[in-house]
Design a protein around this motif. Structure first.
Motif, PDB file in Angstrom:
ATOM      1  N   LYS A 192       0.832  -1.202   0.000  1.00 33.26           N
ATOM      2  CA  LYS A 192       0.000   0.000   0.000  1.00 33.26           C
ATOM      3  C   LYS A 192       0.867   1.254   0.000  1.00 33.26           C
ATOM      4  N   LEU A 193       1.955   1.219   0.778  1.00 37.76           N
ATOM      5  CA  LEU A 193       2.858   2.371   0.838  1.00 37.76           C
ATOM      6  C   LEU A 193       3.575   2.581  -0.497  1.00 37.76           C
ATOM      7  N   ASP A 194       4.068   1.519  -1.097  1.00 36.13           N
ATOM      8  CA  ASP A 194       4.733   1.629  -2.405  1.00 36.13           C
ATOM      9  C   ASP A 194       3.808   2.282  -3.431  1.00 36.13           C
ATOM     10  N   ASN A 195       2.570   1.836  -3.450  1.00 32.65           N
ATOM     11  CA  ASN A 195       1.611   2.351  -4.434  1.00 32.65           C
ATOM     12  C   ASN A 195       1.276   3.823  -4.187  1.00 32.65           C
ATOM     13  N   GLY A 202       3.777  10.925  -8.888  1.00 31.55           N
ATOM     14  CA  GLY A 202       3.445  10.933 -10.303  1.00 31.55           C
ATOM     15  C   GLY A 202       4.339  10.015 -11.114  1.00 31.55           C
ATOM     16  N   MET A 203       4.823   8.933 -10.499  1.00 26.76           N
ATOM     17  CA  MET A 203       5.695   7.978 -11.170  1.00 26.76           C
ATOM     18  C   MET A 203       4.965   6.646 -11.352  1.00 26.76           C
ATOM     19  N   GLU A 204       5.526   5.776 -12.197  1.00 26.87           N
ATOM     20  CA  GLU A 204       4.880   4.495 -12.475  1.00 26.87           C
ATOM     21  C   GLU A 204       4.913   3.559 -11.276  1.00 26.87           C
ATOM     22  N   ALA A 205       6.027   3.516 -10.567  1.00 28.77           N
ATOM     23  CA  ALA A 205       6.180   2.584  -9.452  1.00 28.77           C
ATOM     24  C   ALA A 205       7.197   3.135  -8.466  1.00 28.77           C
ATOM     25  N   ALA A 206       7.228   2.534  -7.264  1.00 26.30           N
ATOM     26  CA  ALA A 206       8.168   2.958  -6.229  1.00 26.30           C
ATOM     27  C   ALA A 206       8.507   1.776  -5.336  1.00 26.30           C
ATOM     28  N   ILE A 207       9.687   1.831  -4.732  1.00 30.53           N
ATOM     29  CA  ILE A 207      10.097   0.851  -3.733  1.00 30.53           C
ATOM     30  C   ILE A 207      10.495   1.633  -2.481  1.00 30.53           C
ATOM     31  N   THR A 208      10.054   1.175  -1.310  1.00 27.55           N
ATOM     32  CA  THR A 208      10.354   1.849  -0.053  1.00 27.55           C
ATOM     33  C   THR A 208      11.287   0.985   0.780  1.00 27.55           C
ATOM     34  N   ALA A 358      10.604   7.376   9.149  1.00 29.48           N
ATOM     35  CA  ALA A 358      11.949   6.861   8.876  1.00 29.48           C
ATOM     36  C   ALA A 358      11.933   6.142   7.538  1.00 29.48           C
ATOM     37  N   GLY A 359      13.131   5.956   6.956  1.00 32.28           N
ATOM     38  CA  GLY A 359      13.227   5.210   5.697  1.00 32.28           C
ATOM     39  C   GLY A 359      13.328   6.108   4.486  1.00 32.28           C
ATOM     40  N   GLY A 360      13.325   5.468   3.316  1.00 31.20           N
ATOM     41  CA  GLY A 360      13.438   6.206   2.067  1.00 31.20           C
ATOM     42  C   GLY A 360      12.734   5.489   0.941  1.00 31.20           C
ATOM     43  N   TYR A 361      12.755   6.085  -0.245  1.00 31.41           N
ATOM     44  CA  TYR A 361      12.089   5.497  -1.408  1.00 31.41           C
ATOM     45  C   TYR A 361      12.890   5.783  -2.664  1.00 31.41           C
ATOM     46  N   ILE A 362      12.659   4.978  -3.674  1.00 29.60           N
ATOM     47  CA  ILE A 362      13.116   5.259  -5.027  1.00 29.60           C
ATOM     48  C   ILE A 362      11.921   5.043  -5.943  1.00 29.60           C
ATOM     49  N   ALA A 363      11.671   5.999  -6.816  1.00 28.72           N
ATOM     50  CA  ALA A 363      10.550   5.914  -7.749  1.00 28.72           C
ATOM     51  C   ALA A 363      11.066   6.063  -9.168  1.00 28.72           C
ATOM     52  N   GLY A 364      10.364   5.439 -10.103  1.00 29.59           N
ATOM     53  CA  GLY A 364      10.742   5.500 -11.511  1.00 29.59           C
ATOM     54  C   GLY A 364       9.815   4.646 -12.339  1.00 29.59           C
ATOM     55  N   THR A 365      10.330   4.096 -13.410  1.00 29.62           N
ATOM     56  CA  THR A 365       9.518   3.228 -14.255  1.00 29.62           C
ATOM     57  C   THR A 365       9.326   1.869 -13.582  1.00 29.62           C
ATOM     58  N   LYS A 366       8.338   1.122 -14.037  1.00 28.26           N
ATOM     59  CA  LYS A 366       8.116  -0.212 -13.479  1.00 28.26           C
ATOM     60  C   LYS A 366       9.323  -1.112 -13.722  1.00 28.26           C
TER      61      LYS A 366
END
Length: 518
Positions: A192-195, A202-208, A358-366
């Motif tokens: 749910k958080l990734d989405n 405004g990106m296609e996907a993300a990883i937390t 806490a933590g971080g994310y990276i977002a970009g293409t799927k």
């Protein structure tokens, strides 16, 4: 700044050129904002005196080392204690600066606090008998205005809708999953958080991921390697520097926010290729930050993206200090300039500032995110984020997006913007040298002298103001500073009190070096 049809356009020189930039490339989108950077050269007499101050400190340090080695000085307090059965922790020469300069003001660093780090906080007082090799609590504490934490939007709190939601989530999910993303640690709240992060950006996907520093250092080696080139801003954060080194790629730095220097190095990389092999680079990755945490400056992202497209490179954008802190919707530097987020290839950020988590994310293409899910060290070896932390981010991000049915998120973003501009303007009026963008909540106040770093910190604490001070080697040797951070939780009355304290301390320590006429 010039206007045409009510719009402002930036070129490489920050000047309107009839819709086209001076280097012949296509002009930037017509909704860009002018760069409002504050920078004042260090007065020459201050630079000379600062160098002289460091020179005296080094000279006295060498004299004291000589006296200790010859047995003429019995005071061994600032040298490392010798413990039987243990090798020395520091080498004598390597720790010279630490022992003779840093240790003299160590009481100004690593200050423990108790309670919530909100608009105010309680700072615990410590004392030492051995030059800060060990410390003891005195039992005394100071309630101070908090200008030292990154609580930009004021979500770091123990009460309110975010705290209530975190409490329920912890009761439902427990404290942690005790497993990595690839080993049964990835549960529905992580998905749910990734989405939501991907949608928010405004990106296609993300990883937390559970740690902001590791989001850079452990993911960059999965993106580039030997045969690739990283062009890194010279003031990039240590996590970006470490990630670049671990990747095995070749690294070149360009001058901070200097687009001419960046283009020069891009052009040379494309023309010359890899050294001694004359082969084209597999990838060229431009690595920049949104807001620089020591300078308070904002990256010239529109021009970076222009150069990226012109030379077929990739852009890695670290939004740690800009996400939530700038932009009309709090979506960072991309939002601030009104750009298309999909023009950024790798969008990184942290939850440790604006989201109170806490933590971080990276977002970009799927395709990019699927690659990181399979190959990132942080995805393979690190336990996933605690469910309560996930919920804190989900709740605060939902408020910022207006999904709670209120305008609370918008109010906080606007309040932070007002606080930032007001605070910066008033300090400049007082005569302080302030660096950075007018809309950056990171406010560097130049102190210059290493001896004044400790003085301003201690005096502010005693008067009710908590600040962070930073010196060499984290800053250039003559640009020691107090780094002040604004929050939406600060009221005008709170800021006025902080400004009054800084004004008083500035007069006592003679810190008003600015020669600008306001």
């Amino acid at each position: 700044m010039q206007h045409q049809n009510g719009n402002t356009v930036l070129t490489k020189d920050g000047i309107k050129k009839n819709g086209h930039s001076s280097n012949g490339t296509k002009s930037l989108p017509e909704n860009q904002k002018v760069f409002q950077e504050n920078f004042e050269e260090t007065p020459i007499y201050i630079a000379v005196l600062t160098y002289l101050c460091y020179g005296i400190l080094v000279l006295v340090g060498h004299i004291r080392d000589f006296l200790r080695n010859t047995g003429l000085e019995n005071d061994k307090a600032c040298t490392e204690p010798r413990i039987t059965g243990f090798v020395p922790l520091f080498q004598s020469w390597e720790s010279f600066y630490t022992r003779h300069v840093y240790r003299r003001i160590r009481d100004c660093f690593n200050r423990p606090i108790c309670g919530v780090a909100g608009p105010t906080m309680d700072v615990l007082e410590r004392t030492t008998k051995d030059h800060w090799w060990t410390a003891e609590m005195t039992g005394r504490k100071h309630n101070v205005i908090n200008l030292g934490s990154y609580n930009y939007l004021g979500f770091s709190d123990c009460k309110g809708p975010c705290a209530d939601a975190v409490e329920k989530t912890t009761q439902s999910y427990g404290i942690g999953t005790c497993a990595s993303r690839q080993e049964l640690g990835y549960i529905d709240i992580h998905q749910k958080l990734d989405n939501l992060v991907a949608e928010y950006l405004g990106m296609e996907a993300a990883i937390t991921l559970p740690m902001g520093f590791a989001t850079n250092s452990m993911n960059m080696p999965s993106l580039v390697g030997k045969g690739s080139l990283i062009l890194s801003d010279e003031l990039n954060h240590a996590s970006l520097v470490l990630g670049s080194r671990l990747s095995g790629a070749s690294i070149k730095t360009f001058k901070h926010n200097d687009m001419a220097d960046l283009e020069k190095k891009l052009k040379a990389a494309v023309v010359d290729g890899q050294p001694r092999r004359s082969r084209a680079w597999k990838k060229i990755l431009i690595v920049v930050e949104g807001v620089y945490s020591m300078e308070g400056s904002v990256i010239r992202l529109p021009e970076v993206l222009q150069l990226k497209k012109k030379y077929k490179a990739y852009v890695y954008l670290d939004e740690a200090h800009s996400i939530g802190a700038i932009g009309s919707s709090g979506r960072g530097v991309v939002d601030y300039f009104g750009l298309d987020p999909k023009d950024v290839d790798v969008m990184m950020g942290t939850f440790t500032k604006s989201f109170g988590a806490a933590g971080g994310y990276i977002a970009g293409t799927k395709q990019l995110i699927n690659h990181l899910r399979l190959h990132s060290h942080a995805s393979i070896y690190s336990p996933t984020m605690c469910p309560g932390v996930c919920q804190q981010i989900l709740s605060s991000m939902s408020i910022m997006m207006g999904r709670d049915g209120t305008l609370e998120g918008k109010k906080r973003i606007e309040q932070l913007k007002w606080n930032t501009q007001y605070f910066r303007r008033e300090l400049i009026k007082k005569g302080f040298i302030i660096y950075g963008n007018d809309n950056s909540p990171v406010v560097p106040l130049l102190v210059f002298f290493p001896t004044k770093l400790g003085a301003i910190n201690r005096m502010c604490i005693e008067k009710g103001l908590g600040i962070c001070v930073v010196g060499f080697p984290a800053t250039p040797i003559i640009e020691s500073r107090a780094r002040l951070c604004l929050s939406a939780a600060h009221t005008k009355e709170t800021l006025d009190k902080a400004i009054a304290i800084l004004d008083e301390v500035g007069d006592e320590l003679m810190l008003k070096y600015s020669r600008k006429k306001v």
